[in-house]
Design a protein around this motif. Structure first.
Motif, PDB file in Angstrom:
ATOM      1  N   PRO A  10     -18.054   6.095  16.640  1.00  0.00           N
ATOM      2  CA  PRO A  10     -16.980   5.483  15.843  1.00  0.00           C
ATOM      3  C   PRO A  10     -16.203   6.547  15.083  1.00  0.00           C
ATOM      4  N   GLY A  11     -14.882   6.336  14.915  1.00  0.00           N
ATOM      5  CA  GLY A  11     -14.045   7.277  14.198  1.00  0.00           C
ATOM      6  C   GLY A  11     -14.273   7.197  12.695  1.00  0.00           C
ATOM      7  N   LEU A  12     -13.676   8.146  11.982  1.00  0.00           N
ATOM      8  CA  LEU A  12     -13.777   8.138  10.531  1.00  0.00           C
ATOM      9  C   LEU A  12     -12.991   6.955   9.976  1.00  0.00           C
ATOM     10  N   PRO A  13     -13.524   6.268   8.995  1.00  0.00           N
ATOM     11  CA  PRO A  13     -12.796   5.103   8.453  1.00  0.00           C
ATOM     12  C   PRO A  13     -11.506   5.524   7.770  1.00  0.00           C
ATOM     13  N   VAL A  14     -10.454   4.750   7.980  1.00  0.00           N
ATOM     14  CA  VAL A  14      -9.168   4.986   7.335  1.00  0.00           C
ATOM     15  C   VAL A  14      -9.120   4.176   6.045  1.00  0.00           C
ATOM     16  N   ARG A  15      -8.836   4.861   4.931  1.00  0.00           N
ATOM     17  CA  ARG A  15      -8.794   4.169   3.651  1.00  0.00           C
ATOM     18  C   ARG A  15      -7.599   3.231   3.604  1.00  0.00           C
ATOM     19  N   ARG A  16      -7.855   1.984   3.266  1.00  0.00           N
ATOM     20  CA  ARG A  16      -6.797   0.988   3.191  1.00  0.00           C
ATOM     21  C   ARG A  16      -6.091   1.049   1.848  1.00  0.00           C
ATOM     22  N   GLY A  17      -4.806   0.756   1.880  1.00  0.00           N
ATOM     23  CA  GLY A  17      -4.052   0.630   0.637  1.00  0.00           C
ATOM     24  C   GLY A  17      -4.208  -0.786   0.082  1.00  0.00           C
ATOM     25  N   TYR A  18      -3.788  -0.967  -1.147  1.00  0.00           N
ATOM     26  CA  TYR A  18      -3.912  -2.275  -1.797  1.00  0.00           C
ATOM     27  C   TYR A  18      -2.595  -2.626  -2.468  1.00  0.00           C
ATOM     28  N   GLN A  19      -2.226  -3.889  -2.386  1.00  0.00           N
ATOM     29  CA  GLN A  19      -1.014  -4.325  -3.060  1.00  0.00           C
ATOM     30  C   GLN A  19      -1.215  -4.326  -4.567  1.00  0.00           C
ATOM     31  N   HIS A  20      -0.205  -3.846  -5.276  1.00  0.00           N
ATOM     32  CA  HIS A  20      -0.267  -3.782  -6.719  1.00  0.00           C
ATOM     33  C   HIS A  20      -0.203  -5.195  -7.292  1.00  0.00           C
ATOM     34  N   PRO A  21      -0.938  -5.461  -8.381  1.00  0.00           N
ATOM     35  CA  PRO A  21      -0.895  -6.817  -8.953  1.00  0.00           C
ATOM     36  C   PRO A  21       0.509  -7.261  -9.349  1.00  0.00           C
ATOM     37  N   THR A  47       3.267  -6.451  -7.781  1.00  0.00           N
ATOM     38  CA  THR A  47       3.918  -6.846  -6.527  1.00  0.00           C
ATOM     39  C   THR A  47       3.470  -8.239  -6.117  1.00  0.00           C
ATOM     40  N   LEU A  48       2.177  -8.494  -6.235  1.00  0.00           N
ATOM     41  CA  LEU A  48       1.653  -9.812  -5.865  1.00  0.00           C
ATOM     42  C   LEU A  48       2.258 -10.907  -6.733  1.00  0.00           C
ATOM     43  N   VAL A  49       2.354 -10.654  -8.037  1.00  0.00           N
ATOM     44  CA  VAL A  49       2.875 -11.672  -8.952  1.00  0.00           C
ATOM     45  C   VAL A  49       4.366 -11.902  -8.717  1.00  0.00           C
ATOM     46  N   ILE A  50       5.147 -10.821  -8.569  1.00  0.00           N
ATOM     47  CA  ILE A  50       6.582 -10.974  -8.316  1.00  0.00           C
ATOM     48  C   ILE A  50       6.823 -11.747  -7.029  1.00  0.00           C
ATOM     49  N   ASP A  51       6.063 -11.414  -5.978  1.00  0.00           N
ATOM     50  CA  ASP A  51       6.213 -12.134  -4.709  1.00  0.00           C
ATOM     51  C   ASP A  51       5.886 -13.615  -4.878  1.00  0.00           C
ATOM     52  N   LEU A  88      -3.693  -0.337 -17.762  1.00  0.00           N
ATOM     53  CA  LEU A  88      -4.412  -0.309 -16.491  1.00  0.00           C
ATOM     54  C   LEU A  88      -3.472  -0.553 -15.320  1.00  0.00           C
ATOM     55  N   ILE A  89      -2.420  -1.332 -15.556  1.00  0.00           N
ATOM     56  CA  ILE A  89      -1.482  -1.674 -14.482  1.00  0.00           C
ATOM     57  C   ILE A  89      -0.728  -0.437 -14.012  1.00  0.00           C
ATOM     58  N   TYR A  90      -0.537   0.553 -14.904  1.00  0.00           N
ATOM     59  CA  TYR A  90       0.269   1.721 -14.571  1.00  0.00           C
ATOM     60  C   TYR A  90      -0.559   2.969 -14.294  1.00  0.00           C
ATOM     61  N   ASP A  91      -1.881   2.900 -14.438  1.00  0.00           N
ATOM     62  CA  ASP A  91      -2.714   4.083 -14.204  1.00  0.00           C
ATOM     63  C   ASP A  91      -2.854   4.423 -12.723  1.00  0.00           C
ATOM     64  N   ASN A  92      -2.624   3.435 -11.843  1.00  0.00           N
ATOM     65  CA  ASN A  92      -2.774   3.631 -10.394  1.00  0.00           C
ATOM     66  C   ASN A  92      -4.176   4.091 -10.013  1.00  0.00           C
ATOM     67  N   ASP A  93      -5.173   3.594 -10.718  1.00  0.00           N
ATOM     68  CA  ASP A  93      -6.566   3.871 -10.381  1.00  0.00           C
ATOM     69  C   ASP A  93      -6.945   2.973  -9.198  1.00  0.00           C
ATOM     70  N   VAL A  94      -7.366   3.608  -8.090  1.00  0.00           N
ATOM     71  CA  VAL A  94      -7.677   2.837  -6.889  1.00  0.00           C
ATOM     72  C   VAL A  94      -8.798   1.846  -7.130  1.00  0.00           C
ATOM     73  N   ARG A  95      -9.728   2.192  -8.021  1.00  0.00           N
ATOM     74  CA  ARG A  95     -10.836   1.273  -8.327  1.00  0.00           C
ATOM     75  C   ARG A  95     -10.299  -0.012  -8.948  1.00  0.00           C
ATOM     76  N   PHE A  96      -9.218   0.118  -9.724  1.00  0.00           N
ATOM     77  CA  PHE A  96      -8.593  -1.063 -10.317  1.00  0.00           C
ATOM     78  C   PHE A  96      -7.784  -1.824  -9.275  1.00  0.00           C
ATOM     79  N   LEU A  97      -6.997  -1.108  -8.489  1.00  0.00           N
ATOM     80  CA  LEU A  97      -6.095  -1.755  -7.534  1.00  0.00           C
ATOM     81  C   LEU A  97      -6.830  -2.466  -6.425  1.00  0.00           C
ATOM     82  N   ARG A  98      -8.010  -1.936  -6.013  1.00  0.00           N
ATOM     83  CA  ARG A  98      -8.709  -2.572  -4.892  1.00  0.00           C
ATOM     84  C   ARG A  98      -9.241  -3.962  -5.233  1.00  0.00           C
TER      85      ARG A  98
END
Length: 343
Positions: free
Chosen positions: A101-112, A114-118, A331-341
């Motif tokens: 199996p190949g190396l896993p590709v890290r997935r991006g996450y939609q910002h909260p 963006t989700l709320v505006i949508d 927290l919304i503007y820190d762009n911490d992946v642990r928060f965004l995921r």
């Protein structure tokens, strides 16, 4: 002619003897250039043909061409053999199991946000509203005066504005889009828009940011009433926070609406019984709204004696914090992946 023929065959035989040796790729290339290159020994014979008698030139040219084709084919065959050997060696040295199996590709996450505006856009698009946009760098006229805030109005002090110059400001709300849209559409009816976008105010703490997002709403038509505003906002709140939510309107003041109201939603944690989130009141402030001030309708080109309208404005960050239980806006503007995921 005999001398020329002997020289041609001598070059051919010499090259073939060299090709039988164990040459490196570099040596093979050097031999090729030295023989059939632009300045090679075989190529040089074309110039010597000028000294031959005319009846021998054709025979010599054909012989040189035949030998040249023969040597080029011999070089190509030898190069192919070398390439095959090199490839086999690489395959042995660079063993790779392609079934692993190949190396896993890290997935991006939609910002909260963006989700709320949508989600906000989807709700109001379903109610027949359209999305409008406007400049983030505004004139004093559209950001204040066209919204019933003349230069000496005390409410200007509540805005904490970023002025670029005396007449240019970073917009403090998306309300200027209302006036711009009315001026663009007048005299057409209805005017039914929402205006999401960035706004700027001099503020920075756990619940405020100097740059944040708002969604402004506007509905102008004949016979628009306060009850229409309440019905639209109740439907929005229930789709955003749950079908069991309720709203209440408290009298307030905004220069661009009259009457004006602060809109509260019943607490989504305690259901109105009282908790830490709602500070024991059972209600949480969610947005501001009201009937469009007659002066603002006039600025947009409409006759307030003929049409009425309502407007509302909400902070997207506040909606996101309530919807997802975020306690610190930073927290919304820190762009911490642990928060965004988490979203």
């Amino acid at each position: 002619m005999r001398v020329m023929r002997d020289r041609i065959h001598e070059i051919e035989q010499q090259v073939m003897r060299e090709l039988e040796k164990r040459l490196s790729p570099e040596e093979l290339q050097e031999l090729k250039v030295r023989t059939v290159g632009k300045k090679g020994t075989l190529t040089a014979l074309y110039k010597e043909m000028r000294d031959l008698r005319n009846e021998f030139k054709r025979e010599a040219g054909q012989l040189i061409n035949e030998v040249r084709e023969s040597l080029e084919k011999a070089f190509a065959d030898r190069e192919g053999e070398m390439a095959a050997v090199l490839m086999e060696r690489r395959l042995r040295e660079e063993t790779l199991d392609i079934s692993l199996p190949g190396l896993p590709v890290r997935r991006g996450y939609q910002h909260p946000l963006t989700l709320v505006i949508d989600e906000i856009e989807e709700i109001f698009l379903g109610l027949g509203f359209s999305v409008a946009e406007g400049p983030e760098i505004e004139t004093d006229h559209y950001n204040f005066e066209a919204l019933n805030l003349p230069k000496d109005h005390p409410a200007r002090d509540m805005q904490d504005s970023f002025f670029v110059s005396e007449e240019i400001v970073l917009r403090t709300q998306t309300s200027p889009v209302q006036v711009r849209t009315m001026q663009k559409m007048c005299p057409a009816l209805p005017v039914k828009i929402i205006a999401p976008g960035k706004v700027f105010r001099y503020d920075d703490d756990a619940t405020h940011s100097p740059m944040f997002h708002q969604v402004e709403g506007l509905f102008v038509d004949k016979g628009v009433r306060m009850s229409d505003l309440k019905g639209v906002l109740l439907l929005f709140v229930r789709q955003m926070f749950g079908e069991d939510r309720e709203i209440r309107l408290r009298p307030s003041f905004f220069p661009f609406t009259e009457p004006s109201a602060e809109v509260d939603v019943s607490c989504m944690i305690c259901g109105g019984k009282g908790c830490r989130l709602c500070k024991g009141s059972g209600w949480i402030e969610i947005l501001g709204a009201g009937m469009v001030h007659p002066r603002v309708l006039e600025m947009g080109g409409y006759d307030p004696a003929e049409v009425t309208g309502f407007a509302f404005g909400m902070g997207v960050e506040r909606v996101a914090m309530l919807k997802y239980g975020i306690e610190d806006i930073r927290l919304i503007y820190d762009n911490d992946v642990r928060f965004l995921r988490q979203f």
